[in-house]
Scaffold this motif. Sequence first.
Motif, short mmCIF file in Angstrom:
data_model
loop_
_atom_site.label_atom_id
_atom_site.label_comp_id
_atom_site.label_asym_id
_atom_site.label_seq_id
_atom_site.Cartn_x
_atom_site.Cartn_y
_atom_site.Cartn_z
N ALA A 60 9.23 -8.94 2.18
CA ALA A 60 8.73 -7.96 1.06
C ALA A 60 9.84 -7.51 0.53
O ALA A 60 9.60 -7.23 -0.81
CB ALA A 60 7.68 -6.94 1.79
N SER A 95 10.41 -7.98 -3.76
CA SER A 95 10.41 -6.77 -4.58
C SER A 95 11.47 -6.59 -5.35
O SER A 95 11.54 -6.20 -6.61
CB SER A 95 10.18 -5.60 -3.71
OG SER A 95 9.68 -4.55 -4.63
N PHE A 143 0.08 -4.88 1.46
CA PHE A 143 0.75 -4.89 2.70
C PHE A 143 0.19 -4.17 3.85
O PHE A 143 0.49 -4.59 4.98
CB PHE A 143 1.98 -3.92 2.21
CG PHE A 143 3.27 -3.89 3.17
CD1 PHE A 143 4.36 -5.23 3.10
CD2 PHE A 143 3.25 -3.01 4.13
CE1 PHE A 143 5.32 -5.12 3.81
CE2 PHE A 143 4.43 -3.33 5.18
CZ PHE A 143 5.30 -4.42 4.92
N THR A 200 2.05 2.30 6.98
CA THR A 200 2.31 1.92 5.54
C THR A 200 3.16 2.57 4.91
O THR A 200 4.14 2.14 4.36
CB THR A 200 1.06 1.80 4.96
OG1 THR A 200 0.05 1.16 5.71
CG2 THR A 200 1.45 0.69 3.61
N TRP A 202 6.33 0.38 4.07
CA TRP A 202 6.40 -0.16 2.61
C TRP A 202 6.80 1.09 1.70
O TRP A 202 7.51 0.64 1.13
CB TRP A 202 4.95 -0.73 2.06
CG TRP A 202 4.44 -0.94 0.87
CD1 TRP A 202 3.89 -0.15 0.17
CD2 TRP A 202 5.12 -2.09 -0.09
NE1 TRP A 202 3.98 -0.59 -1.30
CE2 TRP A 202 4.70 -1.84 -1.31
CE3 TRP A 202 5.90 -3.22 0.59
CZ2 TRP A 202 4.91 -2.99 -2.07
CZ3 TRP A 202 6.21 -4.08 -0.51
CH2 TRP A 202 5.86 -3.86 -1.77
N GLU A 227 10.04 0.43 -0.48
CA GLU A 227 10.33 0.38 -2.01
C GLU A 227 11.17 1.74 -2.62
O GLU A 227 11.89 1.49 -3.33
CB GLU A 227 8.99 0.78 -2.49
CG GLU A 227 7.94 -0.51 -2.33
CD GLU A 227 8.28 -1.43 -3.40
OE1 GLU A 227 7.82 -1.50 -4.52
OE2 GLU A 227 9.19 -2.47 -3.11
#
Length: 448
Positions: free
Chosen positions: A144, A148, A411, A422, A426, A430
Amino acid sequence: MPLIIVSVGIVALLILIMGFKLNTFVSLIIVSFGVALALGMPLDSIVSSIEAGLGGTLGHLALIFGLGAMLGRLIADAGGAQRISITLIDKFGERNIQWAVVVASFIIGIALFFEVGLVLLIPIVFTISKQLKVSILYLGIPMAAALSVTHGFLPPHPGPTVIAGEYGANIGEVLLYGFIIAIPTVIIAGPLFTKLAKRLVPDSFNRTGDIASLGEQKTFKIEDTPGFGISVFTAMFPVILMSIATIISMVQKTADIADNQAFEIVRFVGNASTAMVLSLLLAIFTMGLARNIPMKTVMNSCSIAIANIGMLLLIIGGGGAFKQVLIDGGVGGYVAELFSETSLSPILLAWIIAAILRIALGSATVAALTTAGLVIPMLGTSDVNLALVVLATGAGSLIASHVNDAGFWMFKEFFGLTLKETFATWTLLESIISIAGLGFILLLSLVV
């Protein structure tokens, strides 16, 4: 007052999308009209402003975006993406499996848009996880992170491509500097962050995940896929062409070499649109005709790719319309005046505005486009490197993905996580990409 109107407009956008479940494109157009009226724009100029914003944004992006979607689809449908993944995993070995996933995801991420790359790579990650008996999240976080980062920093992805056009930045420079920033950022947000995530939410690494919603996946016998070298070359071809043209142009400027037809040809071939046309022609041959796949099948893949991005193009166009209203309504000029006496770098300012809008709106692309409407008027009075402002906007637009972002839910569901897990994986991932990206951009600004 202009900033209050924009704030109300953003809240209205959130209510329309999340409260009334209205389509994002329709919501953007409605809010663009509402904000234009509230800003006191002349009635006979509102429609032309919205049309100019929508057309100007798509006019620059549609060709690159459309051809990029076709290129990625051809590589995926031919099995090239699977060949890249499996070969790298075999070469790196079980001990370095995370790094294999990072490199494979980075290469595939250049050619494929984020959601497509995620859907394509997750089944591969699940298969490897079962074979090696390792956590799916242990492989999923690096995957990921790589996807990203390429989505936020590297053309021909929509965010950096469209913002480069809005700021008037050289897209080749954006690509070159994007690579310099992307590589260390992926290392920090991928393998290194995985160790931290394991301490923060250890239970999340025991989840089995669920990819049933993806349906039956197209898989290939390895001998039926294109070779590793040609698959990588095809995926990287647009990047190679744009990078070569940028490096040659930089050498020409530095050495003060007089312009001639050879340099013109290099610039023409390295132009993003030309590079994408040439790359698609190469993919039609390497991923199709050279493997005895009928032209009809190859073109069917291209048609599916375009059909899949139709609504996304409209949403980006809607973001462009909102951006233009902010400029024509005087909001951009007001913000420029507000910060005229500040010593704050346009790079940092672009990141801050994009980050705030990303948290409020969810969509990275819409946040980046709205940022452009506020930042563009400031760029005329600054000698800042425009490519770095593009990357700073991209970095800001990635921060703190949460419940208003589709990526958050994808995700969560694919990896079978709770909401808390999460956020700790995630959302934090980010944010690390965004902050680390800004840090490297600021460092780079000291030397370019």
